[in-house]
Each structure stands twice: as structure tokens, then as C-alpha cells.
Scaffold this motif. Structure first.
Motif, mmCIF file in Angstrom:
data_model
loop_
_atom_site.group_PDB
_atom_site.id
_atom_site.type_symbol
_atom_site.label_atom_id
_atom_site.label_comp_id
_atom_site.label_asym_id
_atom_site.label_seq_id
_atom_site.Cartn_x
_atom_site.Cartn_y
_atom_site.Cartn_z
ATOM 1 N N LEU A 70 42.599 82.521 112.043
ATOM 2 C CA LEU A 70 43.418 81.997 113.134
ATOM 3 C C LEU A 70 42.951 82.472 114.509
ATOM 4 O O LEU A 70 43.258 81.836 115.519
ATOM 5 C CB LEU A 70 44.886 82.391 112.937
ATOM 6 N N LEU A 71 42.249 83.593 114.547
ATOM 7 C CA LEU A 71 41.775 84.155 115.811
ATOM 8 C C LEU A 71 40.294 84.466 115.729
ATOM 9 O O LEU A 71 39.754 84.681 114.640
ATOM 10 C CB LEU A 71 42.513 85.463 116.141
ATOM 11 N N VAL A 72 39.680 84.519 116.895
ATOM 12 C CA VAL A 72 38.306 84.985 117.020
ATOM 13 C C VAL A 72 38.275 85.927 118.219
ATOM 14 O O VAL A 72 38.915 85.663 119.234
ATOM 15 C CB VAL A 72 37.303 83.820 117.184
ATOM 16 N N THR A 79 40.418 87.831 122.896
ATOM 17 C CA THR A 79 40.751 87.267 121.593
ATOM 18 C C THR A 79 41.381 85.903 121.818
ATOM 19 O O THR A 79 42.282 85.754 122.650
ATOM 20 C CB THR A 79 41.714 88.202 120.831
ATOM 21 N N PHE A 80 40.897 84.913 121.065
ATOM 22 C CA PHE A 80 41.288 83.528 121.276
ATOM 23 C C PHE A 80 41.771 82.896 119.975
ATOM 24 O O PHE A 80 41.304 83.251 118.899
ATOM 25 C CB PHE A 80 40.095 82.714 121.808
ATOM 26 N N VAL A 81 42.655 81.913 120.127
ATOM 27 C CA VAL A 81 43.099 81.112 118.985
ATOM 28 C C VAL A 81 41.950 80.196 118.605
ATOM 29 O O VAL A 81 41.325 79.565 119.487
ATOM 30 C CB VAL A 81 44.353 80.277 119.355
ATOM 31 N N THR A 82 41.643 80.131 117.321
ATOM 32 C CA THR A 82 40.524 79.295 116.883
ATOM 33 C C THR A 82 40.869 77.825 117.031
ATOM 34 O O THR A 82 42.013 77.414 116.846
ATOM 35 C CB THR A 82 40.136 79.587 115.427
ATOM 36 N N PRO A 83 39.867 77.042 117.347
ATOM 37 C CA PRO A 83 40.092 75.582 117.477
ATOM 38 C C PRO A 83 40.268 74.917 116.133
ATOM 39 O O PRO A 83 39.960 75.423 115.126
ATOM 40 C CB PRO A 83 38.825 75.076 118.149
#
Length: 83
Positions: A70-72, A79-83
């Protein structure tokens, strides 16, 4: 006088790890669309303060969410929400 505090998403009295409660709450926010793909999460210190937990707990929850896909996390970026 009754306790006027509002119960948040983290309840240390529940029989569940606090980091897992945090991870589940962030995952629910992603699923609900409150955190959209590509959205940057606040820093570890900010999340720890927001949820009233230790920074290590935030790190463990973030690792759990990365394991779930769910994150990268990009070093020196965030830290970002995955596309």
C-alpha cells in the motif's frame, strides 16, 4: 465527572498490537479514498504526534503497509501511497 475524551483509532487496551491498529487505520483511509494514490504521508514525527504513539510504532506500521503493497518509501523523498 465522565471521561470526555473521544476514542481515537488507537486503543492500547485492545488485544491487538498498536502498530497493527495504526496500519489498519491508514489502510482504511487509503481504501476509503481519503489518501489517494501518489499522496505523500506526513513525516514519522508528525504521524507519531497525530496518533499519540512512538516513532518506532509509526515505523513498524509503515513497514507493515509497505509489506501489504500500500505504501512505498523513497529515501530523502518521503512515503507515498502506491498507485
Amino acid at each position: 465527572m465522565p471521561d470526555e475524551r473521544v476514542a481515537g483509532p488507537i486503543d492500547a487496551t485492545r488485544p491487538a498490537y498498536v502498530y497493527m491498529q495504526l496500519a489498519d487505520h491508514v489502510a482504511a483511509r487509503i481504501e476509503a479514498g481519503a489518501l489517494r494514490p501518489g499522496a505523500r504521508l506526513p513525516g514519522e514525527r508528525d504521524l507519531a504526534e497525530e496518533y499519540g504513539v512512538a516513532i518506532g510504532t509509526v515505523r513498524r506500521a509503515t513497514r507493515e503497509l509497505r509489506d501489504r503493497g500500500l505504501l512505498v518509501t523513497l529515501p530523502a523523498k518521503g512515503t507515498f501511497v502506491t498507485p
